[in-house]
Structures are given as structure tokens and as C-alpha cells.
Design a protein around this motif. Structure first.
Motif, PDB file in Angstrom:
ATOM      1  N   LEU A 248       0.801  -1.207  -0.122  1.00  0.00           N
ATOM      2  CA  LEU A 248       0.101   0.057  -0.077  1.00  0.00           C
ATOM      3  C   LEU A 248       0.743   1.290  -0.132  1.00  0.00           C
ATOM      4  O   LEU A 248       0.332   2.536  -0.105  1.00  0.00           O
ATOM      5  CB  LEU A 248      -0.974   0.065   0.933  1.00  0.00           C
ATOM      6  N   GLN A 249       2.135   1.184   0.266  1.00  0.00           N
ATOM      7  CA  GLN A 249       2.989   2.249   0.408  1.00  0.00           C
ATOM      8  C   GLN A 249       3.859   2.450  -1.000  1.00  0.00           C
ATOM      9  O   GLN A 249       4.831   3.212  -0.998  1.00  0.00           O
ATOM     10  CB  GLN A 249       3.800   2.455   1.466  1.00  0.00           C
TER      11      GLN A 249
ATOM     12  N   VAL B  41      -0.989   6.534   0.699  1.00  0.00           N
ATOM     13  CA  VAL B  41      -1.502   5.253   0.373  1.00  0.00           C
ATOM     14  C   VAL B  41      -1.709   5.120  -1.322  1.00  0.00           C
ATOM     15  O   VAL B  41      -2.375   6.164  -1.648  1.00  0.00           O
ATOM     16  CB  VAL B  41      -2.685   4.698   1.144  1.00  0.00           C
TER      17      VAL B  41
END
Length: 217
Positions: A117-118, A164
Motif C-alpha cells: 500500500l505504500q 497510500v
């Protein structure tokens, strides 16, 4: 290894969270059900790569307790220290998974629970292609993510500032298939982490198999 002078944003976030992350997600029945699915597929002593291994619980701990050979890779040195202490039956490395050499077909299974997600969408796509190649033909990749149509969204996660990026459920499934994997089953749930700052979040679990010797990418 990760250079402490050039830590990634993800390393900073998870260094700060430490064991609080494990406590917040310990109640996830969907995560444990996903691990049960994987355990049912694996032969004795399977070799498993756990990407974004965190504190080692529940993923590495569950797999190691079942007799599998687990390599956990995490960018956070704090998480790797905790995992090494909590799950001595597995091996953990502090490294950026993008920089870890992965041999084709080296693993019977790869786990990627909420580890993307990053990363940018391009990074996620490239990594999933690499991870698909690292799975032996007939092996498995289990992926969990928060399926949202967001790109470089600045938010707060358990009190930490995060940026994100994610895909919709349909698009992440398409990325997985593009990597040469077959989606065997999927499950969508809503989960609220056990933390004062947590909010309910959608979660998607994809259970995939590598059918052929030539994934795309």
C-alpha cells in the motif's frame, strides 16, 4: 540491507508502530482463514516467502509452527527484530523487497499481506510480476490489500502519517492475472483494527496459483 540514512516512508511508519500493529490486527478472522487455506495447499516442509513480514505474527508464526521453511522480508528494522525474537523458527531479513534477488521458482508459496500500500501502482505491478516468477509452477501466492481507487493519498494510519496507493478489487485481480497467476478464490471483508484511531476498512484476500512456467513480465 536497508540503509538507515535512507529509510523508506514505510520503514519509518512501521518502526514507530512496532508491536501495536500486531495488536491492532490480531482479531482478523479473514487473515487466519487465508492462512488456513494456504496451509491446506502446502506439502510438508514447503518453502514460503513472507513479504512485509512485520512482527512475524500471525503469518510466519503459523507457517513455521506447521513445519514450513519461512523467509520473512521487511523494510522495518524494528519489525524484523520483534519477528526474530517472536518466531525463532523462521528466518527474517531487513531489506527492501524490490532489491532482494529472487530466483525463478524458488518458493512453494509467497505471502503478501498488506505489504503493497505504500508503493506506487507501477511498483506494485512490477513486484507482483517478480513474486509470481519466484513461485514454482503449481505453487501459490496469497495477497491481501485494501481495495480502493486511490493514488498517493495522504492519510493517517494508527496515528502515523501515510501516503497510500491502491487498486480497486477488479484492477488488483487483473494485475495478478497479468502476472501469470490464476485467482483460485477471493474474499472481501470489512475489518476494524483494534486501535483508538482505527476506522473500518475494506479488505480483499486473493488466493492464487501459478499454473505455468512463464508468468508475464
Amino acid at each position: 540491507m536497508v540503509d538507515g540514512n535512507h529509510r523508506s516512508p514505510a520503514a519509518a511508519v512501521f518502526d514507530a508502530l512496532g508491536s501495536e500493529y500486531e495488536k491492532a490486527f490480531a482479531g482478523s478472522a479473514a487473515h487466519r482463514a487465508s492462512l488456513d487455506w494456504l496451509l491446506a495447499q502446502l506439502g510438508p516442509g514447503s518453502r514460503v516467502l513472507d513479504v512485509g513480514s512485520g512482527t512475524g505474527r500471525p503469518t510466519a508464526a503459523t507457517l513455521a509452527a506447521a513445519g514450513h521453511r519461512v523467509l520473512g522480508v521487511d523494510v522495518s528494522p524494528v519489525m524484523v527484530e520483534i519477528a526474530s525474537r517472536q518466531v525463532p523458527g523462521a528466518e527474517f531479513r531487513c531489506a527492501d523487497i524490490h532489491e532482494v534477488p529472487l530466483e525463478d521458482g524458488a518458493f512453494d508459496a509467497v505471502c503478501v499481506y498488506f505489504a503493497l500500500l505504500q508503493m506506487s501502482r507501477a511498483q506494485q505491478t512490477r513486484l507482483l510480476n517478480r513474486l509470481a516468477r519466484a513461485v514454482r509452477p503449481g505453487g501459490f501466492l496469497v495477497l491481501a490489500t485494501v481495495p480502493l481507487d486511490v493514488e498517493e493519498f495522504d492519510g493517517v494510519f494508527m496515528g502515523q502519517d501515510v501516503r497510500v496507493t491502491s487498486f480497486t478489487a477488479q484492477d488488483v485481480a487483473a494485475v495478478v492475472r497479468g502476472a501469470g497467476l490464476t485467482v483460485v478464490s477471493e474474499r472481501s471483508v470489512m475489518f476494524t483494527p483494534t486501535h483508538p484511531d482505527a476506522r473500518p476498512e475494506p479488505q480483499l484476500f486473493l488466493h492464487c496459483r501459478r499454473e505455468s512456467a512463464e508468468p508475464a513480465g
